[in-house]
Enzyme design. Structure first.
Site, PDB file in Angstrom:
ATOM      1  N   TYR A 184      13.818  -9.999  12.465  1.00 60.77           N
ATOM      2  CA  TYR A 184      13.103 -10.459  11.271  1.00 60.77           C
ATOM      3  C   TYR A 184      13.489  -9.612  10.058  1.00 60.77           C
ATOM      4  O   TYR A 184      13.825 -10.138   8.993  1.00 60.77           O
ATOM      5  CB  TYR A 184      11.596 -10.404  11.505  1.00 60.77           C
ATOM      6  CG  TYR A 184      10.795 -10.813  10.300  1.00 60.77           C
ATOM      7  CD1 TYR A 184      10.631 -12.158   9.983  1.00 60.77           C
ATOM      8  CD2 TYR A 184      10.220  -9.864   9.469  1.00 60.77           C
ATOM      9  CE1 TYR A 184       9.900 -12.546   8.864  1.00 60.77           C
ATOM     10  CE2 TYR A 184       9.486 -10.239   8.360  1.00 60.77           C
ATOM     11  CZ  TYR A 184       9.329 -11.570   8.056  1.00 60.77           C
ATOM     12  OH  TYR A 184       8.620 -11.943   6.951  1.00 60.77           O
ATOM     13  N   SER A 224      10.454 -10.582   2.058  1.00 62.17           N
ATOM     14  CA  SER A 224       9.394  -9.832   2.722  1.00 62.17           C
ATOM     15  C   SER A 224       9.563  -8.366   2.382  1.00 62.17           C
ATOM     16  O   SER A 224      10.670  -7.921   2.066  1.00 62.17           O
ATOM     17  CB  SER A 224       9.492 -10.017   4.236  1.00 62.17           C
ATOM     18  OG  SER A 224       8.638  -9.124   4.915  1.00 62.17           O
TER      19      SER A 224
END
Length: 108
Positions: free
Chosen positions: A46, A33
């Site tokens: 995250y 990501s």
């Protein structure tokens, strides 16, 4: 943590022996990501898990170059997903409520 860290480790551990045995071929592709490069407020855990994938893959790439196995990370930006809506882990409740990661209501 289970999906983003352990899942990457376990998946790679499952395929790596046969890739090495095949000799001088193979390509491991991870989904990371942009949060793995630049953390975002409200996405602490995250971002940390995606940073793990980035760092781990950089070292794995160096370790596997002699075997001819490539390692690539795909780093998509914000993606609306239902993944967090299906977890039973209370530690992700803050992540699940993030507007960037909440799927739109209504028909698709």
């Amino acid at each position: 943590l289970d999906t983003n860290c352990r899942g990457v480790l376990n998946s790679t551990a499952a395929v790596l022996p046969s890739m090495k045995e095949a000799g001088k071929q193979g390509h491991i592709v991870n989904i990371s990501s942009d949060a793995g490069r630049k953390p975002f407020p409200g996405l602490c855990v995250y971002s940390a898990t995606k940073h793990f994938v980035e760092a781990w893959a950089q070292v794995l790439r160096q370790e596997l170059v002699a075997f001819g196995i490539k390692v690539t990370n795909v780093q998509p930006g914000d993606v609306k997903t239902e993944l967090l809506m299906h977890t039973r882990d209370p530690s992700v409740s803050l992540i699940a409520s993030c507007p960037l990661l909440t799927p739109p209501a209504g028909p698709r």
